[in-house]
Design a protein around this motif. Structure first.
Motif, PDB file in Angstrom:
ATOM      1  N   ALA A 131      -3.834  11.524  16.237  1.00 36.45           N
ATOM      2  CA  ALA A 131      -2.964  11.600  17.481  1.00 36.45           C
ATOM      3  C   ALA A 131      -1.482  11.589  17.074  1.00 36.45           C
ATOM      4  N   LEU A 132      -1.251  10.868  15.836  1.00 35.21           N
ATOM      5  CA  LEU A 132       0.068  11.042  15.261  1.00 35.21           C
ATOM      6  C   LEU A 132       0.691  12.588  14.823  1.00 35.21           C
ATOM      7  N   ALA A 133      -0.428  13.212  14.446  1.00 32.33           N
ATOM      8  CA  ALA A 133      -0.049  14.692  13.885  1.00 32.33           C
ATOM      9  C   ALA A 133       0.310  15.469  15.170  1.00 32.33           C
ATOM     10  N   TRP A 134      -0.485  15.190  16.406  1.00 31.05           N
ATOM     11  CA  TRP A 134      -0.180  15.866  17.508  1.00 31.05           C
ATOM     12  C   TRP A 134       1.171  15.391  18.086  1.00 31.05           C
ATOM     13  N   LEU A 135       1.597  14.157  17.784  1.00 32.96           N
ATOM     14  CA  LEU A 135       2.957  13.642  18.346  1.00 32.96           C
ATOM     15  C   LEU A 135       3.871  14.178  17.468  1.00 32.96           C
ATOM     16  N   VAL A 136       3.636  14.685  16.215  1.00 30.76           N
ATOM     17  CA  VAL A 136       4.701  15.184  15.519  1.00 30.76           C
ATOM     18  C   VAL A 136       4.923  16.818  15.990  1.00 30.76           C
ATOM     19  N   PHE A 137       3.860  17.337  16.337  1.00 27.04           N
ATOM     20  CA  PHE A 137       4.052  18.793  16.827  1.00 27.04           C
ATOM     21  C   PHE A 137       4.780  18.808  18.084  1.00 27.04           C
ATOM     22  N   VAL A 138       4.330  17.872  18.809  1.00 29.41           N
ATOM     23  CA  VAL A 138       5.027  17.737  20.063  1.00 29.41           C
ATOM     24  C   VAL A 138       6.579  17.631  20.075  1.00 29.41           C
ATOM     25  N   LEU A 139       6.859  16.755  19.193  1.00 28.19           N
ATOM     26  CA  LEU A 139       8.315  16.220  19.043  1.00 28.19           C
ATOM     27  C   LEU A 139       9.024  17.338  18.406  1.00 28.19           C
ATOM     28  N   LEU A 140       8.515  18.112  17.178  1.00 23.27           N
ATOM     29  CA  LEU A 140       9.282  18.892  16.554  1.00 23.27           C
ATOM     30  C   LEU A 140       9.554  20.093  17.466  1.00 23.27           C
ATOM     31  N   ASN A 141       8.621  20.502  18.188  1.00 26.80           N
ATOM     32  CA  ASN A 141       8.781  21.851  18.836  1.00 26.80           C
ATOM     33  C   ASN A 141       9.663  21.459  20.175  1.00 26.80           C
ATOM     34  N   ALA A 142       9.582  20.481  20.846  1.00 26.42           N
ATOM     35  CA  ALA A 142      10.255  20.133  21.730  1.00 26.42           C
ATOM     36  C   ALA A 142      11.783  19.825  21.336  1.00 26.42           C
TER      37      ALA A 142
END
Lengths: 140, 136
Positions: A79-90
Motif C-alpha cells: 500500500a505504501l508503494a502505491w501511495l508513493v506512485f500516486v503522490l509522485l505522479n500527482a
C-alpha cells in the motif's frame, strides 16, 4: 513483475516520451515563434527526465527486485508503494501544469498548484525511502 | 545484496532525501517567494539528485547485479569500488559547495575531477563483469 512496478515503469516510459517531445518543442521554438511559450517549460523538461523517467524507473525496479522483506510480505508494505506512485505522479502533473502557467501569469492562483506539487513530491520521496530501506539487507 | 551495494544505495537514498528537500524548498519559493537566497541551493539540488541519488544508486545496483567472475571472488577486488565511493562523495560535496564558498582553490574543478576518478574506478571494476551470464 508486480503490478505496482509495471505502473511505475510504464508511467516512466510515458514521461520519457513526453520529455523527448518537449525537447523537440524547446528546440523548435527558435524557428517557430508560435512555440515561444514553450520556453517556460524548461524546468518541466528536466523534471520529466529526472523524476518522471529515471527516478520512477528506479522506484519500480527496486520494488520488484530488491531483497525480500519477509517470507509473508516479500515486498513489504504494498500500500505504501502505491501511495508513493500516486503522490509522485500527482506532484509531477501539478508541476507540469502549474510551473509554466505561473510563469505566464505571475502572481496568480497557479502558485497553489506548485505548493501542492512540492509537498506531494517530497512526501513521495520520503515514503519511498521508508518503504525500501528495510529491504536493504546484506547477503554476500 | 553485498555490503558495498548497501553502502552505495543507502548513501544514494540519503541524497534523495536531501535533494528532494532542497528541490521542494526551491519550488515552494518559486510559488511563494519567501527567501531569495534559496535559489543559491539550485546547484546543490542538481548535484545531489543527479550524481548523489541517480548515479550512485545505479552503481550500487550494478555492483550487486552484474555477472559474477567466479566462486572465489565473485565481484573481483573491492578496492576500486571503495575508491569510487570515496571519490564520488567527496566530489559531490566539493562541486556542490563550490557555489557557496569563495576559495582561491578551484573547488568545482576539484570536485568534477574526483567524480571523473570515481567513474574511471567504477569502469575498471565493472568492465570484466560485463559478459554473458555463466561464462568463465
Amino acid at each position: 513483475m508486480p503490478a505496482i512496478s509495471r505502473w511505475f515503469i510504464k508511467a516512466g516510459l510515458v514521461y520519457f516520451l513526453a520529455a523527448m517531445l518537449l525537447a523537440i518543442g524547446l528546440k523548435a521554438q527558435f524557428s517557430f515563434p508560435v512555440l515561444r511559450f514553450l520556453a517556460f517549460f524548461n524546468p518541466v523538461y528536466y523534471h520529466l527526465l529526472t523524476v518522471g523517467w529515471i527516478t520512477q524507473i528506479i522506484m519500480g525496479v527496486s520494488h520488484w527486485m530488491f531483497p525480500r522483506f519477509s517470507r509473508e510480505k516479500p515486498r513489504g508494505n504494498e500500500a505504501l508503494a502505491w501511495l508513493v506512485f500516486v503522490l509522485l505522479n500527482a506532484g509531477l502533473l501539478l508541476r507540469i501544469t502549474g510551473e509554466p502557467m505561473l510563469a505566464l501569469n505571475p502572481g496568480s492562483i497557479w502558485n497553489t498548484l506548485l505548493i501542492l506539487s512540492a509537498i506531494l513530491q517530497w512526501l513521495a520521496g520520503a515514503l519511498y525511502i521508508r518503504a525500501i530501506w528495510p529491504r536493504l539487507k546484506e547477503k554476500p | 545484496m553485498p555490503f558495498l551495494s548497501l553502502i552505495l544505495i543507502r548513501t544514494a537514498l540519503l541524497y534523495l532525501a536531501i535533494g528532494f528537500t532542497l528541490g521542494g524548498l526551491i519550488l515552494l519559493n518559486k510559488a511563494v517567494p519567501f527567501q531569495p537566497a534559496l535559489w543559491r541551493l539550485l546547484p546543490l539540488h542538481v548535484e545531489f539528485t543527479l550524481v548523489g541519488w541517480i548515479i550512485q544508486f545505479v552503481m550500487g545496483a550494478a555492483y550487486w547485479m552484474l555477472p559474477r567472475l567466479g566462486q572465489y571472488r565473485p565481484r573481483g577486488s573491492d578496492v576500486p569500488v571503495w575508491g569510487t565511493i570515496i571519490c564520488l562523495n567527496a566530489g559531490i560535496w566539493l562541486a556542490g559547495i563550490a557555489t557557496f564558498v569563495s576559495s582561491p582553490f578551484p573547488l568545482e574543478m576539484a570536485g568534477r575531477m574526483l567524480e571523473f576518478a570515481a567513474i574511471v574506478l567504477f569502469a575498471v571494476h565493472a568492465w570484466p563483469r560485463v559478459r554473458p551470464f555463466g561464462e568463465g
